[in-house]
Scaffold this active site. Structure first.
Site, PDB file in Angstrom:
ATOM      1  CB  CYS A   1     -18.461  -3.935   0.752  1.00 57.28           C
ATOM      2  SG  CYS A   1     -20.697  -4.141   1.570  1.00 57.28           S
TER       3      CYS A   1
ATOM      4  NE  ARG B   1     -13.508  -5.079  -0.910  1.00 58.32           N
ATOM      5  CZ  ARG B   1     -12.186  -4.666  -0.142  1.00 58.32           C
ATOM      6  NH1 ARG B   1     -11.007  -5.011  -0.031  1.00 58.32           N
ATOM      7  NH2 ARG B   1     -12.396  -5.055   1.389  1.00 58.32           N
TER       8      ARG B   1
ATOM      9  CD1 TRP C   1     -19.924 -10.317  -1.533  1.00 60.96           C
ATOM     10  CD2 TRP C   1     -20.682 -10.831   0.285  1.00 60.96           C
ATOM     11  NE1 TRP C   1     -20.070 -11.554  -1.795  1.00 60.96           N
ATOM     12  CE2 TRP C   1     -20.398 -12.095  -0.538  1.00 60.96           C
ATOM     13  CE3 TRP C   1     -20.368 -10.223   1.478  1.00 60.96           C
ATOM     14  CZ2 TRP C   1     -20.159 -13.502   0.453  1.00 60.96           C
ATOM     15  CZ3 TRP C   1     -20.691 -11.654   1.988  1.00 60.96           C
ATOM     16  CH2 TRP C   1     -20.075 -12.946   1.285  1.00 60.96           C
TER      17      TRP C   1
ATOM     18  CG  ASN D   1     -16.443  -3.297   3.967  1.00 64.44           C
ATOM     19  OD1 ASN D   1     -17.361  -4.437   4.124  1.00 64.44           O
ATOM     20  ND2 ASN D   1     -15.235  -3.809   3.608  1.00 64.44           N
ATOM     21  N   GLY D   2     -18.779  -4.024   5.853  1.00 64.86           N
ATOM     22  CA  GLY D   2     -18.966  -4.122   7.912  1.00 64.86           C
ATOM     23  C   GLY D   2     -20.577  -5.255   8.111  1.00 64.86           C
TER      24      GLY D   2
ATOM     25  CD  GLU E   1      -6.026 -24.542  -3.108  1.00 70.95           C
ATOM     26  OE1 GLU E   1      -7.276 -24.964  -2.154  1.00 70.95           O
ATOM     27  OE2 GLU E   1      -6.106 -23.737  -3.944  1.00 70.95           O
TER      28      GLU E   1
ATOM     29  CE  LYS F   1      -8.647 -22.303  -5.935  1.00 64.48           C
ATOM     30  NZ  LYS F   1      -7.897 -21.726  -5.327  1.00 64.48           N
TER      31      LYS F   1
ATOM     32  CD  GLU G   1     -12.383 -20.658  -5.269  1.00 65.24           C
ATOM     33  OE1 GLU G   1     -13.231 -19.724  -5.041  1.00 65.24           O
ATOM     34  OE2 GLU G   1     -10.908 -20.584  -5.453  1.00 65.24           O
TER      35      GLU G   1
ATOM     36  CG  HIS H   1     -14.694 -45.944   5.602  1.00 64.97           C
ATOM     37  ND1 HIS H   1     -14.936 -47.159   6.516  1.00 64.97           N
ATOM     38  CD2 HIS H   1     -13.414 -45.926   4.940  1.00 64.97           C
ATOM     39  CE1 HIS H   1     -13.737 -47.604   6.488  1.00 64.97           C
ATOM     40  NE2 HIS H   1     -12.431 -47.069   5.832  1.00 64.97           N
TER      41      HIS H   1
ATOM     42  CE  LYS I   1      -7.311 -12.558  -3.757  1.00 68.18           C
ATOM     43  NZ  LYS I   1      -7.580 -13.962  -4.813  1.00 68.18           N
TER      44      LYS I   1
END
Ligand code: F6R
Length: 609
Positions: free
Chosen positions: A2, A27, A74, A100-101, A482, A486, A489, A505, A604
């Site tokens: 948020c 964000r 969010w 927010n939270g 990484e 990338k 996402e 395996h 973010k």
């Protein structure tokens, strides 16, 4: 996560709130809203979806109010919908709040309030807080908020207005960031600095447990538990607004990929004195290597990948034991941290809830904490004993690029600083490694310029694939992780990374005709081993891409595509290899027409667990 904005002054609040929300879009969010004091009422407008939905909704409305709050949500409690969007009110529109939270005890609070006759319009925890404040409100908003927050469990950054007090906004913070922008006859409130960088460079960064009473010409800050007034020191941010703009690039991500050589140069130039690494500004002990017997690295996502890469280097070069773990796991185990432990907490935002919790746990056990962060005065920076700032400038795209490269570079600088402390490591060898590090920004620029066109062509093929695998060994495995993160996402194509030797395996069963396998092969001593894994996948029909340094010779029949990087010491080649992987993710996502800077479901700054 948020985003909160707030404005109080002499100008049109609605447009200032919307411009602040625009700057916080990075964000990640699924709905947006504003609330503005208008003609003795508080007018609330909120809408599910992108900020543009809200903007078109209010296009024909006239706002004249000079005080207001805004929010991008969010979703955590309750699905994304108009009614669950913020701002929320206490049913009568007397108290209005953005948050927010997560309020962990909202259900029991809601039960009590329902029993007292309160009625609710949404499924959110936030609306409950609006009612709680309303039930404590007589004629002093600050007092009502102060009293209410004592009852809250969980994390919150909140801003509150009362319909009969249009001359103030009350803001509180616990475990979720909130900053106040200081203007002339106007003040601002936001979750993050870029929201109002175009209007001020001076900020108060609220700390946990603080409450601010914000008027257009004053800002008073108190402890919300003791009520005591606090003297705060202003933080001056020397980023300019332009640094947080796209500057002609289609996406922030592409801009940030291209900024990497510069960002790396800034990081290095501050800590290179007479050709030697000098980390004095981080406050780290000159003899830290002998002070600690082990290192714990904690971080999440991309930041975790930078730490994993460091583990291989530190154990190999410094012979110090390194554990690296995702913070959300570390915080819930019983880690063996003690006084002899150096914890390195890595976080671009400096606000990631899990990393902060892991840091607090290690600190309690006696460890010293060194933070690598890009955010001055962030929670992680403030709670650490030592800080190495990443100096990458504002990173807006959700997918981290330049912050990652500077995290890796920070680990490189620290390893060189460790080698300086080792009597058995020659000064000549150290000088050679330092010279290699200094070359990296220039080489990185070359890699961007020389690989972009080739990568665009590869992306055209990959955009049609359902699965893509990355393999590597040692530091190259950390890089493979990484690369896969990338790509998945932002393109939403399933991609996974494996240690190359693990393929047989299990995962080899998924390799069939046409499945891309990208192998990172930088470590010279492991090149032949990696290459034999590449042969295994090739013989099962994989389309292979090899990312390697010039000078490594390979059998051309095994590789369909090669990205060759300039030669540099293979300890440091990772910083070059990550660039084509970032570009591959970017151009694949572009062909797939994804929302590159704000991929679905992601945020973010992850300030909740
Ligand atoms: C991926 C990405 C995330 C972050 C992670 C930690 O591109 O950006 O995986 O790395 O959420 O964030 P910070 O570094 O802010 O703690």
């Amino acid at each position: 996560m948020c985003g909160i904005v707030g404005y109080i002054g002499n100008n049109d609040a609605a447009s200032i709130l919307i411009s602040g929300l625009k700057k916080l879009e990075y964000r990640g969010y699924d709905s947006a809203g504003i609330a503005v004091h208008e003609n003795s009422k508080i007018k609330i407008k909120k809408k599910k979806g992108k900020l543009d939905n809200l903007i078109s909704e209010i296009e024909s409305e006239i706002f004249s109010g000079k005080t207001g709050l805004g929010h991008t949500r969010w979703a955590t409690h309750g699905k994304p919908s108009d009614s669950n969007s913020h701002p929320h009110d206490d049913y009568n529109g007397e108290i209005v709040i953005v948050h927010n939270g997560i309020i962990e005890n909202f259900e029991s609070l809601k039960k009590d309030l329902t029993a007292k006759g309160h009625q609710f319009k949404s499924d959110t925890d936030t609306e409950v807080v609006a009612h709680l404040i309303s039930s404590n409100y007589e004629d002093d908003l600050k007092q009502a908020v102060e009293k209410s927050v004592q009852k809250l469990e969980g994390s919150f950054a909140m801003a509150v207005m009362a319909v009969d007090q249009d001359d103030r906004i009350i803001a509180v913070r616990k475990d979720s960031p909130l900053i106040i922008g200081i203007g002339e006859n106007e003040n601002f409130l936001a979750s993050d600095i870029p929201a109002y960088l175009s209007r001020t460079n001076d900020f108060y960064i609220l700390e946990d447990g603080e409450l601010a009473e914000i008027r257009k010409d004053s800002i008073d800050i108190y402890s919300f538990s003791s009520g005591e007034k606090k003297e705060k020191i202003k933080t001056h941010i020397d980023w300019d607004a332009e640094m947080a703009e796209k500057q002609g690039y289609v996406h922030f991500m592409l801009k940030e990929i291209n900024e990497q050589p510069e960002a790396l140069k800034w990081l290095l130039q501050d800590r290179l004195k007479d050709g030697q690494i000098d980390l004095r500004d981080s406050n780290i002990d000159k003899k830290w290597l002998s002070k600690y017997s082990k290192i714990h690295i904690v971080a999440c996502g991309t930041a975790y990948h930078s730490g994993l890469l460091a583990k291989y280097l530190y154990e190999e070069l410094l012979q110090i034991s390194v554990e690296v773990e995702v913070a959300s796991e570390y915080r819930y185990r019983k880690p063996l941290a003690d006084k002899s432990t150096l914890m390195i907490a890595v976080s671009q935002s400096g606000e990631t809830a899990d990393t902060l919790a892991a840091l607090r746990l290690a600190k309690k056990k006696g460890a010293d904490i060194l933070a690598f962060t890009n955010s001055r005065d962030s929670s992680i920076a403030r709670e650490s004993d030592m800080v190495l700032y990443l100096n990458a400038g504002p990173e807006i795209a959700v997918a981290s690029t330049k912050a990652y490269t500077n995290m890796v570079a920070a680990f490189y600088m620290l390893v060189l600083d460790g080698l300086r402390q080792k009597d058995d490591f020659s000064k000549k060898a150290l000088k050679k490694l330092t010279d290699e590090l200094i070359k990296l920004p220039e080489l990185m620029r070359l890699v961007i310029d020389n690989t972009e066109e080739k990568i665009k062509k590869i992306a055209e093929k990959y955009a049609e694939k359902a699965h893509i695998f990355f393999i590597g060994r040692n530091t190259d495995y950390a890089l493979a992780l990484e690369g896969a993160l990338k790509l998945k996402e932002i393109s939403y194509i399933h991609s996974e990374a494996y240690p190359a030797g693990e393929l047989k395996h299990g995962t080899l069963a998924l390799v069939e005709e046409g499945v891309p396998v990208i192998s990172i092969a930088l470590r010279k001593r492991l090149f032949a081993k990696l290459f034999s894994n590449l042969k295994e996948v090739k013989s099962r029909g994989a389309e292979t891409l090899l990312i390697t340094s010039a000078g490594n010779s390979y059998d051309e029949d095994t590789v369909d595509e090669v990205v060759e990087l300039p030669e540099v010491d293979d300890y440091f080649a990772g910083l070059l290899a990550v660039v084509p992987m970032q570009l591959l993710a970017y151009y694949t996502a572009l062909i797939c027409e994804r929302d590159i800077d704000q991929p679905r479901n992601l945020a973010k700054s992850v300030t909740v667990e």
